[in-house]
Design a protein around this motif. Structure first.
Motif, short mmCIF file in Angstrom:
data_model
loop_
_atom_site.label_atom_id
_atom_site.label_comp_id
_atom_site.label_asym_id
_atom_site.label_seq_id
_atom_site.Cartn_x
_atom_site.Cartn_y
_atom_site.Cartn_z
N ASN A 433 20.19 -50.97 -29.62
CA ASN A 433 21.61 -50.69 -29.43
C ASN A 433 22.34 -51.07 -30.71
OD1 ASN A 433 24.20 -50.28 -28.57
ND2 ASN A 433 24.27 -52.09 -27.25
N GLY A 434 22.50 -50.11 -31.62
CA GLY A 434 23.16 -50.40 -32.89
C GLY A 434 22.32 -51.39 -33.70
N PRO A 435 22.91 -52.53 -34.09
CA PRO A 435 22.16 -53.51 -34.89
C PRO A 435 21.26 -54.42 -34.04
CG PRO A 435 24.41 -54.26 -34.60
CD PRO A 435 24.34 -52.90 -33.98
N TYR A 436 21.33 -54.26 -32.70
CA TYR A 436 20.60 -55.16 -31.81
C TYR A 436 19.34 -54.46 -31.28
CZ TYR A 436 25.28 -57.18 -31.81
OH TYR A 436 26.48 -57.69 -32.19
N THR A 437 18.23 -55.17 -31.28
CA THR A 437 16.97 -54.71 -30.68
C THR A 437 16.43 -55.84 -29.82
OG1 THR A 437 16.50 -53.30 -32.59
CG2 THR A 437 14.66 -53.86 -31.14
N TYR A 438 16.13 -55.52 -28.54
CA TYR A 438 15.69 -56.56 -27.60
C TYR A 438 14.84 -55.89 -26.51
CZ TYR A 438 20.00 -54.55 -25.72
OH TYR A 438 20.98 -53.68 -25.33
N PRO A 439 13.95 -56.67 -25.84
CA PRO A 439 13.10 -56.11 -24.78
C PRO A 439 13.92 -55.70 -23.56
CG PRO A 439 12.23 -58.19 -25.62
CD PRO A 439 13.61 -58.06 -26.15
N GLY A 440 13.46 -54.68 -22.88
CA GLY A 440 14.14 -54.22 -21.67
C GLY A 440 13.71 -55.02 -20.45
N PHE A 441 14.05 -56.31 -20.44
CA PHE A 441 13.66 -57.20 -19.34
C PHE A 441 14.26 -56.75 -18.02
CE2 PHE A 441 13.56 -60.62 -22.79
CZ PHE A 441 12.19 -60.50 -22.95
N VAL A 442 13.65 -57.24 -16.95
CA VAL A 442 14.20 -57.10 -15.60
C VAL A 442 14.25 -58.50 -15.00
CG1 VAL A 442 13.90 -56.12 -13.30
CG2 VAL A 442 13.31 -54.76 -15.32
N PHE A 443 15.46 -58.99 -14.78
CA PHE A 443 15.64 -60.31 -14.19
C PHE A 443 15.78 -60.18 -12.68
CE2 PHE A 443 17.07 -60.77 -18.55
CZ PHE A 443 16.56 -62.00 -18.93
N VAL A 444 15.05 -61.03 -11.94
CA VAL A 444 15.14 -61.04 -10.47
C VAL A 444 15.35 -62.46 -10.00
CG1 VAL A 444 13.66 -59.02 -10.23
CG2 VAL A 444 12.63 -61.28 -10.25
N ARG A 445 15.87 -62.59 -8.77
CA ARG A 445 16.06 -63.91 -8.20
C ARG A 445 14.71 -64.60 -8.00
NH1 ARG A 445 21.31 -65.98 -8.02
NH2 ARG A 445 22.76 -64.24 -7.67
N ARG A 446 14.66 -65.87 -8.37
CA ARG A 446 13.43 -66.63 -8.18
C ARG A 446 13.30 -67.03 -6.71
NH1 ARG A 446 10.14 -69.47 -11.68
NH2 ARG A 446 11.61 -69.13 -13.38
N SER A 447 12.16 -66.79 -6.17
CA SER A 447 11.93 -67.15 -4.76
C SER A 447 11.66 -68.65 -4.66
CB SER A 447 10.75 -66.36 -4.17
OG SER A 447 9.58 -66.61 -4.93
N ARG A 448 12.27 -69.31 -3.71
CA ARG A 448 12.09 -70.73 -3.52
C ARG A 448 11.18 -70.98 -2.32
NH1 ARG A 448 13.72 -73.08 -8.19
NH2 ARG A 448 15.77 -72.26 -8.83
N LYS A 449 10.13 -71.78 -2.53
CA LYS A 449 9.22 -72.09 -1.43
C LYS A 449 9.68 -73.34 -0.69
CE LYS A 449 5.19 -70.11 -3.72
NZ LYS A 449 3.83 -70.36 -4.19
#
Length: 449
Positions: A433-449
């Motif tokens: 994105n313009g001058p920025y390059t970064y991985p296309g992460f997918v963040f999800v809620r962490r499951s709590r046991k």
């Protein structure tokens, strides 16, 4: 007779007069014209000169203790001239052949006017004149058979004056250090440095030490002449006249010691000059980075609290927005770094090893990015972009440097067990994105046991 014994008592009233500045200005103007008129001015010429000068400046002349009632009805130029005559700063001389009244400047008054001129105007640097005088005097002593011991005394006087001039330059350096802290923005500091220090010190005074026509150019010849004069017995005998050369040798020793003192003062000026330049660069760096640097923000905060005292509401707001318990904020290491000794530096060179690769934690600490955002701000950055418990990193995720830094910190936070979310695919394809390059992460809620 000493000049000070000729001074009348009324002479000193100028220094306590309410019109002091106007009187000094008038004296300087008369003295300036005095030099170009064969040191002879008529009363009418003085009045005309002061009238034209005051017409441009329009000074306010208040009633003075030496003035009479009829004096107050006169124009400003006549009032000032009459007062200076009554106080003894000027004197009237009647010329009966031409039936005119001439105004002269007494000798004692000329000494004071010269001092006023030196205080008001910064002309040619005195140090340059003194070193040239010494050079010319010793050249005459060595090569002119008509020269006498009085020239050697004159060289000693000029050496003392040169030492005094350099000492004054050294003592005046402290006022420039004081001005550094008075400037509150980068533009003011740069203007004060260029128009103040560079213009007044470097260009007008410090140049004698560093330009091609400098002190050391004269010093080499002068010291070689002094050494040759000591060994020239015919010259010593001729100059002493009586055959006793001890007095001449003593004066040559004083002259050489004076030049040694000059070198010491120049070395001290070099140190002060370097200190000032270093302090100026440090202050400029602080004024440029105080909005972004953690240390700069802390200093501004502490200065504000020390100035205002800080109310309970302000302290509560500060404690709610700043994490002051971080080690790099409260430990001495962040504000002071101990300097290693020369021995430790030498051992380090001998046993130098390859620097290990920095971990992600160390890189973040070095860049000071981690301290810029709190954990709550990073979590809010992810939570505000989640839909159905998922946040997909796209080209629209990062719009500025702040978003880019928060994304990096968010990934770092996701690797910790305490994090509220985690990354689903760590090997995602990069997003540009313009001058920025970064991985296309997918963040999800962490499951709590």
């Amino acid at each position: 007779m000493k000049l000070i014994q000729e001074i009348p008592d009324r002479f000193w009233s100028l220094f306590r007069s309410v019109n002091r500045s106007a009187y000094i200005d008038a004296l300087l103007k008369i003295s300036e014209e005095y030099e170009y008129s064969n040191y002879f001015l008529s009363r009418e010429m003085c009045i005309q000169l002061l009238s034209e000068h005051f017409a441009a400046r329009r000074p306010v002349i208040w009633q003075d203790e030496l003035e009479e009632e009829e004096d107050q009805l006169e124009p400003p130029a006549t009032r000032v001239l009459n007062w200076l005559l009554k106080a003894g700063w000027l004197r009237k001389v009647d010329d009966y052949t031409t039936m005119t009244v001439n105004i002269i400047i007494p000798d004692y008054s000329a000494v004071m006017i010269e001092s006023f001129s030196r205080l008001m105007n910064d002309g040619e640097d005195e140090a340059q004149v003194y070193i040239q005088n010494i050079y010319a005097i010793l050249f005459s002593l060595k090569h002119d058979p008509r020269s006498g011991v009085s020239l050697l005394d004159t060289a000693l006087v000029n050496t003392k004056k040169l030492n005094k001039s350099l000492q004054d330059m050294l003592h005046n350096m402290d006022k420039f250090f004081g001005k550094l802290l008075e400037q509150k923005d980068y533009a003011s500091l740069l203007r004060d440095h260029l128009e103040g220090y560079v213009e007044e010190v470097v260009n007008k005074k410090y140049h004698i030490l560093k330009t091609s026509d400098n002190f050391y150019l004269y010093k080499t010849d002068i010291k070689s002449w002094i050494a040759s004069m000591r060994e020239d017995l015919p010259w010593l005998t001729r100059l002493s006249g009586s055959g006793d050369t001890g007095e001449i040798l003593a004066k040559l020793d004083q002259l050489e010691r004076g030049f040694d003192d000059i070198e010491h003062r120049i070395a001290n000026m070099d140190k002060e000059h370097s200190r000032y330049i270093k302090a100026t660069v440090t202050r400029m760096g602080y004024l440029l980075n105080q909005e972004d640097d953690t240390k700069g923000l802390m200093i501004r905060l502490l200065n504000y609290l020390s100035r205002t005292g800080g109310t309970r509401e302000e302290l509560s707001a500060i404690s709610g927005r700043m994490n002051l318990s971080l080690p790099n904020l409260i430990s001495g290491d962040s504000l002071y770094k101990r300097r290693h000794t020369k021995t430790a530096f030498t051992e380090q060179l001998k046993d130098e090893e390859e620097t290990p690769e920095l971990s992600a934690e160390e890189i973040l600490s070095l860049n000071k990015v981690k301290n810029r955002y709190s954990r709550q701000e990073i979590e809010a950055f992810i939570s505000s972009r989640m839909k159905d418990g998922r946040m997909e990193v796209t080209a629209d995720t990062v719009e500025n440097d702040g978003d880019f830094q928060k994304l990096i910190l968010a990934y770092d936070e996701s690797t910790r067990k305490r994090s509220l979310y985690q990354v689903e695919d760590e090997n995602a394809a990069p997003v540009t994105n313009g001058p920025y390059t970064y991985p296309g992460f997918v963040f999800v809620r962490r499951s709590r046991k």
